[in-house]
Each structure stands twice: as structure tokens, then as C-alpha cells.
Design an enzyme around this catalytic site. Sequence first.
Site, PDB file in Angstrom:
ATOM      1  N   ASP A  33       0.183  -6.750  -3.132  1.00 32.07           N
ATOM      2  CA  ASP A  33      -1.246  -6.514  -2.889  1.00 32.07           C
ATOM      3  C   ASP A  33      -1.747  -5.730  -4.087  1.00 32.07           C
ATOM      4  O   ASP A  33      -1.001  -5.505  -5.054  1.00 32.07           O
ATOM      5  CB  ASP A  33      -1.461  -5.759  -1.559  1.00 32.07           C
ATOM      6  N   HIS A  54      -6.628  -9.644  -3.929  1.00 28.06           N
ATOM      7  CA  HIS A  54      -5.586  -8.684  -3.528  1.00 28.06           C
ATOM      8  C   HIS A  54      -4.389  -8.718  -4.474  1.00 28.06           C
ATOM      9  O   HIS A  54      -3.243  -8.657  -4.032  1.00 28.06           O
ATOM     10  CB  HIS A  54      -5.099  -8.994  -2.098  1.00 28.06           C
ATOM     11  N   ASP A 111      -6.864 -14.243   1.527  1.00 29.16           N
ATOM     12  CA  ASP A 111      -7.882 -13.461   2.237  1.00 29.16           C
ATOM     13  C   ASP A 111      -8.738 -12.641   1.277  1.00 29.16           C
ATOM     14  O   ASP A 111      -8.279 -12.210   0.225  1.00 29.16           O
ATOM     15  CB  ASP A 111      -7.218 -12.516   3.252  1.00 29.16           C
ATOM     16  N   GLU A 112      -9.972 -12.443   1.686  1.00 29.03           N
ATOM     17  CA  GLU A 112     -10.878 -11.446   1.105  1.00 29.03           C
ATOM     18  C   GLU A 112     -10.960 -11.505  -0.425  1.00 29.03           C
ATOM     19  O   GLU A 112     -11.104 -10.458  -1.074  1.00 29.03           O
ATOM     20  CB  GLU A 112     -10.453 -10.033   1.540  1.00 29.03           C
ATOM     21  N   TYR A 162      -3.807  -6.110  15.304  1.00 31.98           N
ATOM     22  CA  TYR A 162      -3.712  -5.303  14.084  1.00 31.98           C
ATOM     23  C   TYR A 162      -3.173  -3.913  14.441  1.00 31.98           C
ATOM     24  O   TYR A 162      -3.864  -3.078  15.024  1.00 31.98           O
ATOM     25  CB  TYR A 162      -5.067  -5.234  13.368  1.00 31.98           C
ATOM     26  N   ASP A 199      -2.554  -1.467  12.640  1.00 33.05           N
ATOM     27  CA  ASP A 199      -3.038  -0.308  11.887  1.00 33.05           C
ATOM     28  C   ASP A 199      -4.257   0.338  12.552  1.00 33.05           C
ATOM     29  O   ASP A 199      -4.694   1.401  12.118  1.00 33.05           O
ATOM     30  CB  ASP A 199      -3.360  -0.673  10.432  1.00 33.05           C
ATOM     31  N   TRP A 221      -6.844 -14.450  11.489  1.00 37.60           N
ATOM     32  CA  TRP A 221      -6.982 -12.999  11.714  1.00 37.60           C
ATOM     33  C   TRP A 221      -8.390 -12.592  12.090  1.00 37.60           C
ATOM     34  O   TRP A 221      -8.594 -11.587  12.737  1.00 37.60           O
ATOM     35  CB  TRP A 221      -6.482 -12.209  10.504  1.00 37.60           C
ATOM     36  N   TRP A 272      -0.859  -3.178   8.432  1.00 37.41           N
ATOM     37  CA  TRP A 272      -1.319  -2.828   7.075  1.00 37.41           C
ATOM     38  C   TRP A 272      -1.082  -1.335   6.905  1.00 37.41           C
ATOM     39  O   TRP A 272      -1.220  -0.569   7.870  1.00 37.41           O
ATOM     40  CB  TRP A 272      -2.805  -3.170   6.919  1.00 37.41           C
ATOM     41  N   THR A 273      -0.769  -0.919   5.675  1.00 44.76           N
ATOM     42  CA  THR A 273      -0.249   0.460   5.561  1.00 44.76           C
ATOM     43  C   THR A 273      -1.076   1.366   4.637  1.00 44.76           C
ATOM     44  O   THR A 273      -0.543   2.324   4.088  1.00 44.76           O
ATOM     45  CB  THR A 273       1.227   0.423   5.110  1.00 44.76           C
ATOM     46  N   GLU A 274      -2.353   1.084   4.500  1.00 47.15           N
ATOM     47  CA  GLU A 274      -3.184   1.996   3.691  1.00 47.15           C
ATOM     48  C   GLU A 274      -3.046   3.433   4.197  1.00 47.15           C
ATOM     49  O   GLU A 274      -2.965   4.375   3.406  1.00 47.15           O
ATOM     50  CB  GLU A 274      -4.667   1.598   3.780  1.00 47.15           C
ATOM     51  N   ARG A 290       0.848  -1.198   0.000  1.00 46.08           N
ATOM     52  CA  ARG A 290       0.000   0.000   0.000  1.00 46.08           C
ATOM     53  C   ARG A 290       0.880   1.244   0.000  1.00 46.08           C
ATOM     54  O   ARG A 290       0.583   2.243  -0.647  1.00 46.08           O
ATOM     55  CB  ARG A 290      -0.907  -0.009   1.224  1.00 46.08           C
TER      56      ARG A 290
HETATM   57  C1  ACM Z   1      -6.462  -9.416   6.264  1.00 46.92           C
HETATM   58  O1  ACM Z   1      -6.523  -8.595   7.184  1.00 46.92           O
HETATM   59  N1  ACM Z   1      -7.136  -9.220   5.147  1.00 46.92           N
HETATM   60  C2  ACM Z   1      -5.662 -10.618   6.377  1.00 46.92           C
END
Ligand code: ACM
Length: 617
Positions: A196, A270, A336-337, A428, A430, A403, A474-476, A167
Site C-alpha cells: 500500500d 495505493h 480500489d480508491e 471491516y 478496523d 466492500w 486495515w491497520t492505519e 500501514r
Molecule cells: C478498501 O477498503 N479501500 C478496499
Amino acid sequence: MACLTGLCRLLTLNLCIFVSLFCLLFFPGLGKGQTPALIPVPESLEMGSGTFMLSTQTRFYASNPEVRALIQEQLPFLKSASSPAGATVFFEITPKLSLGREGYDLHISPKSLTLKATQMAGLFYGLQTLRQLLPVSYTASSYPVPALHIRDQPRFGWRGLMLDVSRHFFDKAFVKRYIDQMARYKFNVFHWHLTDDQGWRIEIKSLPKLTQVGAWRVPRTGRWWDIANPESGEVPSYGGFYTQDDIREVVAYAQQRHITVIPEIDMPGHIMSAIAAYPHLTCEQAPAEVPPNGKFYKLKDNTLNPCNESTYAFIDQVFTEVAQLFPAPYIHVGGDEAYKGFWEKCESCRQTMQTHQLKNVEELQSYFIKRVEKIVQSKGKKLIGWDEILEGGLAPDATVMSWHGLRGGIEAAKQNHPVIMTPFQFSYLDLYQGDPAAEPASYGNLKLSTTYTLEPLPDSVDATLVLGGQGNLWTENVPHARHVEYMTWPRAFAIAEILWSPRRKRDFPEFLSRVENHFKRFDEQGVNYARSVYNPFVSVQKHPSGSLEIVLEHEIPGTQLYYTTDNTLPDSYAPLYTQPFLFPKGSDRIKVLAYRAGKPLGRLLEVSLADLEKRAK
Ligand code: ACM
């Protein structure tokens, strides 16, 4: 009499200041009660009496040349002796300790200092402990260390931090600095989230467009949710990537610090950055660009097509090179996702699902991950995935990184799979770490005190299957390296302690006093950290009367909270918070300031009526 009392007080105060200064100058690692402020707290620590003086004249003896080199790097002011007779400090690798691979025994008496371990890793961790007893930089000619005996070993074998470099991109020099900081607190896994949607950061020589195209997006600043899409013709000039030489350098650097680097190549979702380079990888096969935000989600296909053989050929090419670069036994494949809406509309997927009798797209993801596992294994590695890889059935030898709370980990362990616990509610990094009114943009909330309550080993689970845990950044909303440090520390202190120290040693107020000691160490080193723990929190409930009921909290015990609702600035003469109260009609904001021992602590927190109303919903 009054005068005499005053004189006594003055003398006592001076004595106290002198003792405190003496302690700070000569025992920088000592916390309250004169127990060393060690993070993570050791399994067993007995204080002795007296001190041992380490100095530029001190000779150490280590028969093993690898140990000698390590001491010279970690404690460069010490001189090596050619025989034990000429030394007072001893470093020894010995099989005779009943401590594991990472354990160590540190014995300091007024006459000698001996550090023993069964392996180099243990010796390295013992040295990290010793370094916490010493000042940050070695500018003096002698350093007294307290007499003590520590026997120490970790509770968990997997003690990790994850850094998202997709990110936002953080260069090799910073990654090494981060690894250095991790090593000081006995972390042993660096999970490198290398790819990602917003950037592909690892050079793959056989697929050059991954970095020529995938490593670059349009430059943007601001809150993640507000970031605008690329304009037509706009040049993707923000980004970067690690060359294979960079990766080898970082891996070797980490290895010297007993840190294993786990690469993550996130798929099947992702992965828009790879799709921008190679659009044939999706069902839609539509041209794509590397997005600067997440607004495309579900609108544009960012998911590999699991029903096309060329997808598996691509993965094979990527993992061939990844496996050669990283000596770690694992490759993390994400999982994920993944948005599966495009698979549902895809003709080749309809056929694959029919051929393999897959009932739904979750089973199709499971089919995909099982095939990916075979590729991972063909490179001599084991697969790790986020807990979504449970959906539709786990791949036979997968390790699950949990997670969504602990539940994915519990379920995977029930199925006899190894797990790594990284529940977002506790780990987390972030998330907001203080009241959002005083913090840079983020989401959710994770106070230091909450992180400290993480328990990675649920009672119902076979302990041998829980490898450990990690904190994930996570670095958004993390645009630069200073902010990486801000978001990491001090919550990573809590994670380090949870994963290393025995559960019985958890004591938040005592931990906090050690954290404050390490804040001073970070100040000296120029490492950034959040002081959010010093700030108050405001929460709001709707009172039956229709008014807003205000609750004020603070993480540090023994803190007084003073507040105003009349738009003036609070000090210790303002109303003292004692219990929830109703927000007065006509007021448009609350201001809160914490005090400890008569001194203001942290930042003035100001929350507007509009924000209070939002919080009450
Ligand atoms: C995640 O937080 N999508 C692993």
C-alpha cells in the site's frame, strides 16, 4: 424455618458451584445447557449420554500415515495403535460420507470416538471441533468428552480474513500466530494485503528498490489523522518486509492448516511505496517518499501511469515472482480508491484514451485492469479486485471483492462474475467495536451484534457465484500485533460462524454464551481480544425542546444499565435506565455502568457534554 431456608439455599448454592466447577474442570468446552460451546456452530449436533475418556493411555488408529502425523501434531497426548483392535479412537478418510471436501463426521460414544472425513481438510476441521471439546493445554492425564454425533460442513468455500501489513508491519512470527488462530475457527483464506502507500512488504528480487526504499518510512505514533509528514532529511527507519523465504515459510505453514494465502498487490492507486522506489511509474514522474500518513492524497501522484508500457513491464516483473511464491489460484490486484486526477492531466493518457476510444478515466482504469488481467493470466493465475474494478467495465474473468456494501457483488454476479462479499458495514474489523469513548482511535462503528447480522448471499443472487466472504483488518490505527488481535476477536468469531454455519442456526444470545467460553480459552492462550461487548453505548438525539435526549444500549441481553449525570460514579443504586431521557441542564457528563446478574459488567463509560453534543449532530 428462616434458618432452614437459609441452609437449603446455602446447600443449593454450594451444589451449583460444585456442578459449575466440575463442568468447567472436566468439560471445558461445554456452554450453557451443556451443549458444547463450539465456534462455528456445526451444521448438525446431537448430544448422546455419558462421556468418553480420552487419556494419555488412549490408543488411536489411523491407517493413513498423513492422518497419523496430523493426530500426533494436534493431539500429542494420544498414542498410535498398530491395528484397529488395539484402539478406541479412529480417524478415517473415506469417500463414503455424503459431506463435501471440508465436511466431517464426529461420533463420540462412551466406548469410542470416530472422526471421519472424505479429505484431509475435513479431518482437520473435525479435529478443530474436537480440540474445542478439550482444554487449551494438555496438562492432565485424562480428558472426558461428551457423547455426541456431529455432522458438519461449511456453508461457503471462501472463509477469509484480510490483514493489512503495509500501514504497520507485522513480522512473520505474528503472521503465523494469526494463521493458527484462524485455523482454529475454520477460516480457510488468509488475504495478505502486502503493499500500500505506506509500505511495500514483499521482496521482489528483480526490483530490489521496492523493499530497499519502499519498505521503510519515518517512525510515527499517534492517531492516523494527526500523524505529521516527514521532516526534511528525516531517516525512514520504521518498517520491514518479508523475504521470499519468509513468504514460502508462511505459505507452507498456512497450507498445513488448510489455509490458502492470497497475495494482494494493490494498484493502480495505493502504491506510493513502489513509486518512492521507482518514480518513473507515474504520470508526473516526480520524486516521492514513502508517506507515514494519508495526507498526500490527491496532492501527490500515488497512481501508476496506465499509459506507459514500462508500467506493464514493471507489473509483469512483480507478478512473475508473486505467482511463483504463492500456489493460490488468484492474485488480488486491488483496484480500489485510485485517484485519477493526474491521469486527466497526463499527455500520454490523453493519447491512449484517444487511441482506444476511452470516454473517461473510469474506462481508462478498466483498460488498465484488463491489461493487468492478461498479465495475471499469463502467470497461470486469476484476477481478483475490489469492487471499483466494475467502473468502466469488468475485466473478462475477474472475481470481485465487494466492500462498498453488497451492491458491487450483486452487480458483478448479475454479470456472471464470481464474488466475495466483504461489505464494510459488517466486515471491516478496523471500525470501532464499542462506544468510541471507551475504545482506541478508529472511525465508524461495527458492533459484534452487527457483524453477526451479515448475510453474504442476497436473495437475488445466483448462490453459485458467491464464493463466500471475509473480515478485513486495515491497520492505519493498529500499531502492533496485540492490537491486531484486539480488533480481530471476537468479531472474527461472528464472521467464522456466518461463513461456516447454516443460516438457520444464527442465534445471537446463544452465540454470545459460546463467545464468552472462548474468551476464557483466549485468556489461557494469551490471545488478546476486545471485551467491548460488555460496555454500554450512548447515543444522542436532539429533542424538540432543544435538550439532548440520551439513549443507552447494550449488546448483551438481560443487562441493566445504571447511570449518573452528577459526576459521581454509578453503581447498582444509581438510576436504572429504562427509556430515553433528557440530559439535565447544568450537567457536564454522563457515566454508565452495566450490570448482569447483580455484578458490574465491562467498563465504566463516560461521555462528556461536548462529546454528547457532537453525537447529536
Ligand atoms: C478498501 O477498503 N479501500 C478496499
